[in-house]
Scaffold this active site. Structure first.
Site, PDB file in Angstrom:
ATOM      1  N   ASP A   1     103.884 -33.871  40.243  1.00 57.53           N
ATOM      2  CA  ASP A   1     104.226 -35.018  39.396  1.00 57.53           C
ATOM      3  C   ASP A   1     105.157 -34.567  38.265  1.00 57.53           C
ATOM      4  O   ASP A   1     104.803 -34.642  37.106  1.00 57.53           O
ATOM      5  CB  ASP A   1     102.962 -35.682  38.840  1.00 57.53           C
TER       6      ASP A   1
ATOM      7  N   ASP B   1     105.626 -28.500  36.480  1.00 58.76           N
ATOM      8  CA  ASP B   1     105.838 -28.730  37.920  1.00 58.76           C
ATOM      9  C   ASP B   1     107.241 -28.269  38.322  1.00 58.76           C
ATOM     10  O   ASP B   1     107.432 -27.665  39.381  1.00 58.76           O
ATOM     11  CB  ASP B   1     105.720 -30.218  38.277  1.00 58.76           C
TER      12      ASP B   1
ATOM     13  N   ASN C   1     101.915 -37.321  35.523  1.00 58.20           N
ATOM     14  CA  ASN C   1     102.562 -37.193  34.213  1.00 58.20           C
ATOM     15  C   ASN C   1     103.389 -38.435  33.882  1.00 58.20           C
ATOM     16  O   ASN C   1     103.547 -38.790  32.718  1.00 58.20           O
ATOM     17  CB  ASN C   1     103.461 -35.951  34.187  1.00 58.20           C
TER      18      ASN C   1
ATOM     19  N   THR D   1      99.828 -29.891  42.165  1.00 59.98           N
ATOM     20  CA  THR D   1      99.912 -29.595  40.737  1.00 59.98           C
ATOM     21  C   THR D   1      99.828 -30.867  39.896  1.00 59.98           C
ATOM     22  O   THR D   1     100.112 -30.842  38.698  1.00 59.98           O
ATOM     23  CB  THR D   1     101.233 -28.855  40.424  1.00 59.98           C
TER      24      THR D   1
ATOM     25  N   PHE E   1      93.513 -33.288  32.628  1.00 59.22           N
ATOM     26  CA  PHE E   1      94.287 -34.487  32.966  1.00 59.22           C
ATOM     27  C   PHE E   1      94.345 -34.764  34.466  1.00 59.22           C
ATOM     28  O   PHE E   1      94.068 -35.881  34.912  1.00 59.22           O
ATOM     29  CB  PHE E   1      95.709 -34.345  32.402  1.00 59.22           C
ATOM     30  N   ASN E   2      94.737 -33.779  35.289  1.00 61.89           N
ATOM     31  CA  ASN E   2      94.946 -34.038  36.716  1.00 61.89           C
ATOM     32  C   ASN E   2      93.674 -34.531  37.400  1.00 61.89           C
ATOM     33  O   ASN E   2      93.731 -35.396  38.284  1.00 61.89           O
ATOM     34  CB  ASN E   2      95.441 -32.782  37.431  1.00 61.89           C
TER      35      ASN E   2
ATOM     36  N   HIS F   1     101.177 -24.407  33.151  1.00 62.17           N
ATOM     37  CA  HIS F   1     100.033 -24.519  34.063  1.00 62.17           C
ATOM     38  C   HIS F   1     100.406 -24.358  35.539  1.00 62.17           C
ATOM     39  O   HIS F   1      99.858 -23.525  36.257  1.00 62.17           O
ATOM     40  CB  HIS F   1      99.368 -25.900  33.914  1.00 62.17           C
ATOM     41  N   ASP F   2     101.325 -25.212  36.001  1.00 60.25           N
ATOM     42  CA  ASP F   2     101.512 -25.409  37.441  1.00 60.25           C
ATOM     43  C   ASP F   2     102.118 -24.199  38.150  1.00 60.25           C
ATOM     44  O   ASP F   2     101.856 -23.967  39.331  1.00 60.25           O
ATOM     45  CB  ASP F   2     102.380 -26.643  37.687  1.00 60.25           C
TER      46      ASP F   2
END
Length: 311
Positions: free
Chosen positions: A12, A17, A41, A126, A166-167, A240-241
């Site tokens: 996203d 990402d 996102n 992700t 969040f995800n 993060h991703d």
């Protein structure tokens, strides 16, 4: 000759990402089979546009991009403009892409690629897990075909609510389907990804690389750094991703432990929480390979090498 690891990135975009996609396409150990998009996102129209912008600036012309789910399975959609801006990837100014997504829904593409495979494709979601859960429910025959799922999501604390990352929060029902699927799962939760901080020295190393993709990544990090300072008080943003792709390249960069993880879908305050049974108190069989620590220098060296690749 070493066999490349085949992956589908379900994403996203999203600043981190975008970096994950660029790392995957640049690394000689990865065969990027497809990119699929999901609402997270930002709305799926925006995340798909962003994915196309990323592949165009990087010249990734041989990887199909497929648009996926625009809504969670059950809940009302939530997005993250405070972190990623209204476009989902604010900061860099990129032209509208000249390429288009393929004429196939992301869920159909995931199912088709897995059924055609030798069971050697890893899914790398992700963003929210809507597409992956939909594919599993629509065609259960894909389950034994999935080599592994490497997820960015969850953790022992939250960043969207006090309990939930969040995800997972955006579509916890989908996450529950995936976590209970029996497929091998590795989880890059917040405990791990908050170690993947793009410090100023990292930004300086990227800024020293003179090519458009490195410049784009530098601009992503400038925007991301500011929003993380404004929203969370972080000095540096966590990427993060990219941790998921780094794991697919070299699992030894991470220390992991097999643990049981449940997804909370009913709690008044804890909806979307991943309950990571660190001490084995539930006596449930471990179902997730949970990443705990990161070799920061190895991780950033991978990303620096990817930036240089696009020169």
């Amino acid at each position: 000759m070493e066999t490349k690891r085949k992956i589908i990135i379900d994403c996203d975009p999203g600043h981190d990402d975008a970096i994950a996609i660029l790392l995957a396409a640049a690394n000689p150990k990865i065969d990027l089979v497809a990119i699929t998009t999901v609402a997270g996102n930002a709305e799926v129209e925006k995340t798909t546009l962003n994915a196309l912008k990323v592949v165009e600036i990087a010249g990734i012309t041989d990887v199909p991009v497929a648009r996926g789910a625009g809504q969670p399975l059950v809940r009302v959609r939530e997005t993250a403009p405070d972190i990623h801006g209204d476009s989902g990837m604010d900061g860099p100014e990129l032209p509208l892409p000249t390429i288009a997504p393929v004429n196939e829904h992301a869920v159909d593409l995931i199912i088709r690629k897995l059924l055609e495979s030798d069971g050697d494709i890893t899914l790398v979601p992700t963003g929210p897990l809507t597409n992956i859960a939909m594919a599993m429910r629509r065609e259960p025959a894909i389950l034994p075909k999935i080599q592994e799922i490497v997820i960015m999501g969850g953790g022992t604390f939250g960043n969207w609510t006090p309990a939930a990352e969040f995800n997972i929060f955006v579509d916890a029902e989908a996450a529950k389907v995936v976590f209970e699927s029996g497929v091998p799962i590795t989880m890059m939760g917040l405990d791990l990804t908050h170690q993947a901080l793009a410090t100023q020295d990292v930004s300086d190393r990227i800024a020293a690389i003179d090519n458009p993709v490195a410049g784009f990544i530098g601009e992503l990090l400038v925007f991301f750094r500011q929003t993380y300072r404004d929203v969370f008080g972080f000095e540096d943003p966590p990427v993060h991703d990219a941790c998921c792709v780094a794991y697919c390249i070299d699992p030894s960069v991470f220390e992991c432990k097999k643990l049981h993880v449940d997804v909370e879908t009913k709690g008044e305050y804890a909806y979307g929480m991943t309950l990571v049974d660190i001490h084995g108190v539930t006596k449930k069989e471990p179902n997730v390979n949970v990443a705990l620590t990161l070799d920061r220098e190895k991780f950033w060296s991978m990303i620096i090498d990817a930036c240089k690749y696009y020169g």
